[in-house]
Every structure is written in structure tokens, then in C-alpha cells.
Design an enzyme around this catalytic site. Sequence first.
Site, PDB file in Angstrom:
ATOM      1  N   LYS A  38      27.278  46.006  40.944  1.00 48.02           N
ATOM      2  CA  LYS A  38      28.466  46.050  41.805  1.00 48.02           C
ATOM      3  C   LYS A  38      29.684  45.575  41.016  1.00 48.02           C
ATOM      4  O   LYS A  38      29.558  45.001  39.937  1.00 48.02           O
ATOM      5  CB  LYS A  38      28.253  45.180  43.045  1.00 48.02           C
ATOM      6  N   ARG A 136      25.480  34.999  56.275  1.00 44.36           N
ATOM      7  CA  ARG A 136      26.238  36.208  55.976  1.00 44.36           C
ATOM      8  C   ARG A 136      25.598  37.346  56.771  1.00 44.36           C
ATOM      9  O   ARG A 136      25.220  37.147  57.913  1.00 44.36           O
ATOM     10  CB  ARG A 136      26.213  36.442  54.452  1.00 44.36           C
ATOM     11  N   TYR A 267      58.554  32.018  31.284  1.00 47.16           N
ATOM     12  CA  TYR A 267      59.194  31.802  32.574  1.00 47.16           C
ATOM     13  C   TYR A 267      59.196  30.328  32.986  1.00 47.16           C
ATOM     14  O   TYR A 267      58.254  29.585  32.717  1.00 47.16           O
ATOM     15  CB  TYR A 267      58.459  32.590  33.669  1.00 47.16           C
ATOM     16  N   MET A 315      53.005  38.830  33.241  1.00 43.52           N
ATOM     17  CA  MET A 315      52.189  39.919  33.765  1.00 43.52           C
ATOM     18  C   MET A 315      51.529  40.713  32.646  1.00 43.52           C
ATOM     19  O   MET A 315      50.362  41.109  32.750  1.00 43.52           O
ATOM     20  CB  MET A 315      53.038  40.856  34.631  1.00 43.52           C
TER      21      MET A 315
END
Length: 387
Positions: A38, A136, A267, A315
Amino acid sequence: MFKHLRPVWAEINLDNLASNMKHIKELSNTKEIIGIVKADAYGHGALDIVPTLIENGATALAVAVVSEGVELRRGGIECPIMVLGFTPPSLIDMLLKHDIEQTVFSLDYAKELSKAAEKMHKVAKIHIAVDTGMGRIGFLPNEQSIQDVKAISMLPNIKIKGMFSHFSTADEKNKEYSAYQLNQFNKFYEGLKRENVNIETRHISNSAAIMDLPETIFEGVRPGIILYGYYPSNEVDKTKLELKPVMQLKTNVVHIKKIPSGEYISYGRKFKTDRESLIATLPVGYADGYTRLLFGKAKVIINGQLAPVVGRICMDQCMVDITDIKGDIKVGEEVILIGEKNGVKIDADDIAEMLGTINYEVICMISKRVPRVYIKNGEVIKVRNYI
């Protein structure tokens, strides 16, 4: 490194993956090994690593959502694939069309599966989920659930292939709660046997249980994180299983300059040089999965030495102080963000510790903007550039 790629890539070592799979097969010594792929195989690229898993012992695969299974089918993967989570009724046709096995945890849902399978002249293969203490998805282990599963077993066009549960604390040293969950699982199974419900494959062993709880290995096991070379925690017995990390995250230096003392980097003016510094810029940032939460903590490996990341991670870029790095560092120099060189390492465990999280999350964070480069016998055999 690669002329046709941006200078950020994840190297996936298929030899290490094969080694891990072989060791897991040997330790498990059971009929079914359901490889957990997954989340794009925990960020490693499911389509490209599954053949190696199958060649070295995996007999089936498990994904979280049906679209992940469909991707594998379209990629030519023919072995059994099960969905561990919920598939909406609107996507049941997709399950049946691609012969993907579905987790079931309610009678009503099983009835919908049965109806759709009848209509399509298919047989819906299912695995019964039992909630033994995770809270769950899953049937609660009680008499009503036993009767519900019995009713499911009698529905037309439904075949129960397996029954499973999931441990919540198998990776902890104290196994008391895992023993409780196992007892709940066994009692539920005995209840189904009493009602003549046939279960081909019981699977409750996750990575930690494969290592520490041999009594939980029934007809099947579900290795996850250990496939990719990491232990589920520091509390499992690591002597049981030799693992090799499969992924390395690398980049190249794209810019170097001297910055005077007293200047700010990145930043927010959160980092200020306290000496004349040699600063290298790397073209990797939080959009690639190299999170800005590593501010003030991260280091990279350059020329076999550790160098600190300085200032906030942007980023798409970050900056590294290479003032103290020995050797003539030039633009184009390879940098390791996750990996090892000459005995110097920064792995997913190290980064997870910096972030207060787990190694699973670190490797899953590497985004699809980062090409995957597949290595076998020391050579590049494939490159997957998602963008």
C-alpha cells in the site's frame, strides 16, 4: 547524476529488497506471504518492486484502496491482491472486474458484494476482518458476529478466502496486549469452525509479530515495513531478522557561495551565520517530502561527511553549511539525504527520531515529484519518473 532527470532522486536497491524478502520467507516458514505494498509500496514504487517480491517469496499482495490494486493489475501483476480497507459500494464493480479480494466487516456490505457479483457473473473473494482490540474496522469477536459471518459464507457468489486481524502493540516489548488480541482471534476462529465456516487462510502476523511472536504465524503473514529494510520499532528482537534499507534519497549541489558573518539564510531569518560560511544550495524541499519540520535538526552526507542543513527548508530547495567539509566540493557533488556512505549514515530511523515520528512515515513522505531509480547488481535497470 542523470541527464534526463532533475537532480533529486530516490535510489531503490532491488538486491536489498530481495535479501529482505528471502529472510522474511525463511523466518515465517508459512504457506502465504502477503506483501504489503500500500501507499505505493511505502514510497518505493509498487509496480516496480512487486516482481522482486514475488520472485523471492511473496505469494500475494495487500493494498489499502482498490485503485492501488487496479494499478497493479493494469501493470500485469497476476497474483492475488487484497484490499485491507474499505471499498465504497460504488467501486465494487472495479473490484470484481480486476479480481481483487476485499476486506469485509459487515453483513450488509457482504450482501451488496454478493448482489454485484451475481449480476456480473463473478465470485467475490473476501477476507473477514476481526477487531480484536485495535478499535478500527472489523467484526467484534462475539456471537452475533459469528452468526453474521456464517450468513456471509452462505451468500451466493461469495468465497471467504481468509480471516485476519491487526495487532496494535506487537512492536512493543510487553506482549501482554498482543496475547489478549491473539486469544480473541483464536476464539473467534473456533466459533466459526463450530458453525462449519471454512477459513482457508488466517493472517494476523504483521512485521513485529513475524519477528517476535511465532505463535501468531498461521497459514499467512503480512510483512510490511520489514520488506523495505526497517524494523517496526527498537523494542523488537532485531537479531531474528537481518534487514537492509532499500531506499536512499539523493540530490546534487546546484550552487555554492561564501556568505559573510551576520547574514541570514532562508525564510523567517531563523538562521544567522556567525562566521564566514560556505553555503551549498540543494534543489530539494518539503514538496519532495523533505519536511520543513527538520529545521535546526537535519544533516546530510556530502563527501562522506555530515553537514548541517541551515535555515528553514523551502518548498523546493534547502541550504547546507559545508564550511567544515573536507575536500573540494563543487557544483554537481552528490549529496545523501537518506542513506549511507563509507560508514556514515542518516536513515529513516534517524530522521523519524528528529521528527518524533516513525520510520514508516518518513519513507512514505517521499513524493512522486522525486524520480525512483532502480538498482540491481550495482547497475541502474529502470527509472520511474512520475512527472
